[in-house]
Scaffold this motif. Sequence first.
Motif, PDB file in Angstrom:
ATOM      1  N   LEU A 184      36.901  32.146  56.477  1.00 18.95           N
ATOM      2  CA  LEU A 184      38.217  32.026  55.857  1.00 18.95           C
ATOM      3  C   LEU A 184      38.411  30.657  55.210  1.00 18.95           C
ATOM      4  O   LEU A 184      39.061  30.544  54.160  1.00 18.95           O
ATOM      5  CB  LEU A 184      39.313  32.304  56.880  1.00 18.95           C
ATOM      6  N   ASP A 185      37.865  29.604  55.808  1.00 16.32           N
ATOM      7  CA  ASP A 185      37.927  28.274  55.187  1.00 16.32           C
ATOM      8  C   ASP A 185      37.246  28.295  53.818  1.00 16.32           C
ATOM      9  O   ASP A 185      37.748  27.728  52.854  1.00 16.32           O
ATOM     10  CB  ASP A 185      37.244  27.222  56.072  1.00 16.32           C
ATOM     11  N   TYR A 186      36.091  28.957  53.750  1.00  9.60           N
ATOM     12  CA  TYR A 186      35.369  29.054  52.479  1.00  9.60           C
ATOM     13  C   TYR A 186      36.233  29.786  51.446  1.00  9.60           C
ATOM     14  O   TYR A 186      36.333  29.357  50.302  1.00  9.60           O
ATOM     15  CB  TYR A 186      34.038  29.780  52.677  1.00  9.60           C
ATOM     16  N   ILE A 187      36.858  30.869  51.880  1.00 10.39           N
ATOM     17  CA  ILE A 187      37.730  31.624  50.976  1.00 10.39           C
ATOM     18  C   ILE A 187      38.897  30.747  50.523  1.00 10.39           C
ATOM     19  O   ILE A 187      39.228  30.705  49.340  1.00 10.39           O
ATOM     20  CB  ILE A 187      38.223  32.919  51.650  1.00 10.39           C
ATOM     21  N   TYR A 188      39.495  30.019  51.453  1.00 11.10           N
ATOM     22  CA  TYR A 188      40.632  29.180  51.107  1.00 11.10           C
ATOM     23  C   TYR A 188      40.221  28.053  50.147  1.00 11.10           C
ATOM     24  O   TYR A 188      40.936  27.768  49.183  1.00 11.10           O
ATOM     25  CB  TYR A 188      41.288  28.600  52.359  1.00 11.10           C
ATOM     26  N   GLU A 189      39.079  27.465  50.389  1.00 13.60           N
ATOM     27  CA  GLU A 189      38.601  26.388  49.518  1.00 13.60           C
ATOM     28  C   GLU A 189      38.342  26.893  48.098  1.00 13.60           C
ATOM     29  O   GLU A 189      38.444  26.132  47.138  1.00 13.60           O
ATOM     30  CB  GLU A 189      37.317  25.776  50.088  1.00 13.60           C
ATOM     31  N   ASN A 190      37.997  28.163  47.968  1.00 12.85           N
ATOM     32  CA  ASN A 190      37.701  28.754  46.661  1.00 12.85           C
ATOM     33  C   ASN A 190      38.810  29.686  46.185  1.00 12.85           C
ATOM     34  O   ASN A 190      38.574  30.550  45.345  1.00 12.85           O
ATOM     35  CB  ASN A 190      36.362  29.505  46.745  1.00 12.85           C
ATOM     36  N   ARG A 191      40.015  29.511  46.698  1.00  8.71           N
ATOM     37  CA  ARG A 191      41.111  30.438  46.428  1.00  8.71           C
ATOM     38  C   ARG A 191      41.465  30.546  44.949  1.00  8.71           C
ATOM     39  O   ARG A 191      41.785  31.628  44.469  1.00  8.71           O
ATOM     40  CB  ARG A 191      42.333  30.091  47.266  1.00  8.71           C
ATOM     41  N   LYS A 192      41.419  29.449  44.219  1.00  6.41           N
ATOM     42  CA  LYS A 192      41.754  29.518  42.795  1.00  6.41           C
ATOM     43  C   LYS A 192      40.762  30.408  42.058  1.00  6.41           C
ATOM     44  O   LYS A 192      41.142  31.246  41.252  1.00  6.41           O
ATOM     45  CB  LYS A 192      41.756  28.122  42.177  1.00  6.41           C
ATOM     46  N   TYR A 193      39.493  30.198  42.356  1.00  3.74           N
ATOM     47  CA  TYR A 193      38.453  30.987  41.698  1.00  3.74           C
ATOM     48  C   TYR A 193      38.526  32.446  42.122  1.00  3.74           C
ATOM     49  O   TYR A 193      38.408  33.351  41.305  1.00  3.74           O
ATOM     50  CB  TYR A 193      37.073  30.418  42.004  1.00  3.74           C
ATOM     51  N   LEU A 194      38.745  32.671  43.409  1.00  2.00           N
ATOM     52  CA  LEU A 194      38.849  34.045  43.901  1.00  2.00           C
ATOM     53  C   LEU A 194      40.058  34.741  43.299  1.00  2.00           C
ATOM     54  O   LEU A 194      39.988  35.917  42.936  1.00  2.00           O
ATOM     55  CB  LEU A 194      38.928  34.061  45.430  1.00  2.00           C
ATOM     56  N   GLY A 195      41.161  34.022  43.195  1.00  2.00           N
ATOM     57  CA  GLY A 195      42.355  34.604  42.595  1.00  2.00           C
ATOM     58  C   GLY A 195      42.101  35.071  41.179  1.00  2.00           C
ATOM     59  O   GLY A 195      42.522  36.162  40.772  1.00  2.00           O
ATOM     60  N   VAL A 196      41.375  34.273  40.413  1.00  3.59           N
ATOM     61  CA  VAL A 196      41.036  34.648  39.041  1.00  3.59           C
ATOM     62  C   VAL A 196      40.061  35.824  39.052  1.00  3.59           C
ATOM     63  O   VAL A 196      40.225  36.788  38.301  1.00  3.59           O
ATOM     64  CB  VAL A 196      40.419  33.445  38.282  1.00  3.59           C
ATOM     65  N   LEU A 197      39.070  35.757  39.908  1.00  3.14           N
ATOM     66  CA  LEU A 197      38.066  36.812  39.935  1.00  3.14           C
ATOM     67  C   LEU A 197      38.623  38.135  40.456  1.00  3.14           C
ATOM     68  O   LEU A 197      38.135  39.203  40.081  1.00  3.14           O
ATOM     69  CB  LEU A 197      36.847  36.374  40.747  1.00  3.14           C
ATOM     70  N   PHE A 198      39.650  38.090  41.309  1.00  2.00           N
ATOM     71  CA  PHE A 198      40.271  39.333  41.765  1.00  2.00           C
ATOM     72  C   PHE A 198      40.889  40.090  40.597  1.00  2.00           C
ATOM     73  O   PHE A 198      41.076  41.308  40.666  1.00  2.00           O
ATOM     74  CB  PHE A 198      41.330  39.081  42.841  1.00  2.00           C
ATOM     75  N   GLU A 199      41.221  39.397  39.533  1.00  2.00           N
ATOM     76  CA  GLU A 199      41.762  40.053  38.347  1.00  2.00           C
ATOM     77  C   GLU A 199      40.687  40.901  37.656  1.00  2.00           C
ATOM     78  O   GLU A 199      40.995  41.802  36.896  1.00  2.00           O
ATOM     79  CB  GLU A 199      42.308  39.025  37.349  1.00  2.00           C
ATOM     80  N   GLN A 200      39.442  40.576  37.922  1.00  2.00           N
ATOM     81  CA  GLN A 200      38.326  41.314  37.342  1.00  2.00           C
ATOM     82  C   GLN A 200      37.883  42.371  38.347  1.00  2.00           C
ATOM     83  O   GLN A 200      37.433  42.039  39.428  1.00  2.00           O
ATOM     84  CB  GLN A 200      37.161  40.367  37.017  1.00  2.00           C
ATOM     85  N   ILE A 241      43.042  39.290  52.793  1.00  2.00           N
ATOM     86  CA  ILE A 241      42.539  38.153  52.013  1.00  2.00           C
ATOM     87  C   ILE A 241      43.338  38.001  50.722  1.00  2.00           C
ATOM     88  O   ILE A 241      43.777  36.900  50.370  1.00  2.00           O
ATOM     89  CB  ILE A 241      41.032  38.308  51.736  1.00  2.00           C
ATOM     90  N   LYS A 242      43.546  39.104  50.000  1.00  2.00           N
ATOM     91  CA  LYS A 242      44.302  39.028  48.741  1.00  2.00           C
ATOM     92  C   LYS A 242      45.734  38.566  48.989  1.00  2.00           C
ATOM     93  O   LYS A 242      46.253  37.728  48.257  1.00  2.00           O
ATOM     94  CB  LYS A 242      44.286  40.375  48.030  1.00  2.00           C
ATOM     95  N   TRP A 243      46.391  39.118  50.017  1.00  2.00           N
ATOM     96  CA  TRP A 243      47.754  38.695  50.328  1.00  2.00           C
ATOM     97  C   TRP A 243      47.790  37.216  50.672  1.00  2.00           C
ATOM     98  O   TRP A 243      48.645  36.464  50.197  1.00  2.00           O
ATOM     99  CB  TRP A 243      48.314  39.514  51.505  1.00  2.00           C
ATOM    100  N   TRP A 244      46.865  36.771  51.505  1.00  2.00           N
ATOM    101  CA  TRP A 244      46.818  35.382  51.928  1.00  2.00           C
ATOM    102  C   TRP A 244      46.646  34.454  50.737  1.00  2.00           C
ATOM    103  O   TRP A 244      47.314  33.418  50.637  1.00  2.00           O
ATOM    104  CB  TRP A 244      45.686  35.207  52.936  1.00  2.00           C
ATOM    105  N   LEU A 245      45.767  34.836  49.806  1.00  2.00           N
ATOM    106  CA  LEU A 245      45.517  33.980  48.643  1.00  2.00           C
ATOM    107  C   LEU A 245      46.683  33.950  47.672  1.00  2.00           C
ATOM    108  O   LEU A 245      46.904  32.953  46.995  1.00  2.00           O
ATOM    109  CB  LEU A 245      44.253  34.434  47.909  1.00  2.00           C
ATOM    110  N   THR A 246      47.453  35.029  47.601  1.00  2.00           N
ATOM    111  CA  THR A 246      48.531  35.073  46.615  1.00  2.00           C
ATOM    112  C   THR A 246      49.900  34.739  47.186  1.00  2.00           C
ATOM    113  O   THR A 246      50.649  33.992  46.574  1.00  2.00           O
ATOM    114  CB  THR A 246      48.597  36.456  45.931  1.00  2.00           C
TER     115      THR A 246
END
Length: 181
Positions: free
Chosen positions: A96-112, A156-161
């Motif tokens: 989860l730390d890895y996901i949080y550290e990369n949240r901006k990138y993941l947020g953008v990539l979730f759009e794809q 994960i998606k809810w947490w990031l957004t």
Amino acid sequence: MPSQKKEDPRAVRSKKMFKEALLELLMENPSLSQLTVQKIARRAELNRATFYLHYEDITDLLRQMTNELIEELSDKLDVLVHADFIENEDYLIRFLDYIYENRKYLGVLFEQTKFEQKLFALLADRIQSRRARKQKILRPNQVANEIYAASLMGIIKWWLTDGNEYSTEYIAKQIRLIHKR
């Protein structure tokens, strides 16, 4: 065993700059149709010729970025497969730390959608691997695995957004409570 050829540091730097430029542009406007190689090159402060040395087109750049991120997430998940997911929260917190550290990138990539599909497939596969290892299941329960993967993806998606004020430790505990099996 043949030695792996080390990539030129300039190429590594250029690729990193193109990836960051693409993500910045996608954060501003998530529509791929609005992107051009020229815009990405300008944002990266590199030229189009350099872009084409590394990538066929924007789709190739996005595909490579997605594959690299999925590979890194896979490495993090592999540790969870072989650990006792419920009792050892440390591995889940690291993931989860890895996901949080990369949240901006993941947020953008979730759009794809391809990224979300790949991440879902990765989660479902690792869940099945863990269950098979832990319970010696001979026949996979695909429905249970996909429900579990979908719930993890949703968390994960809810947490990031919407829920990023919660710590990784808190989210890990909530996941553990929800998924006692």
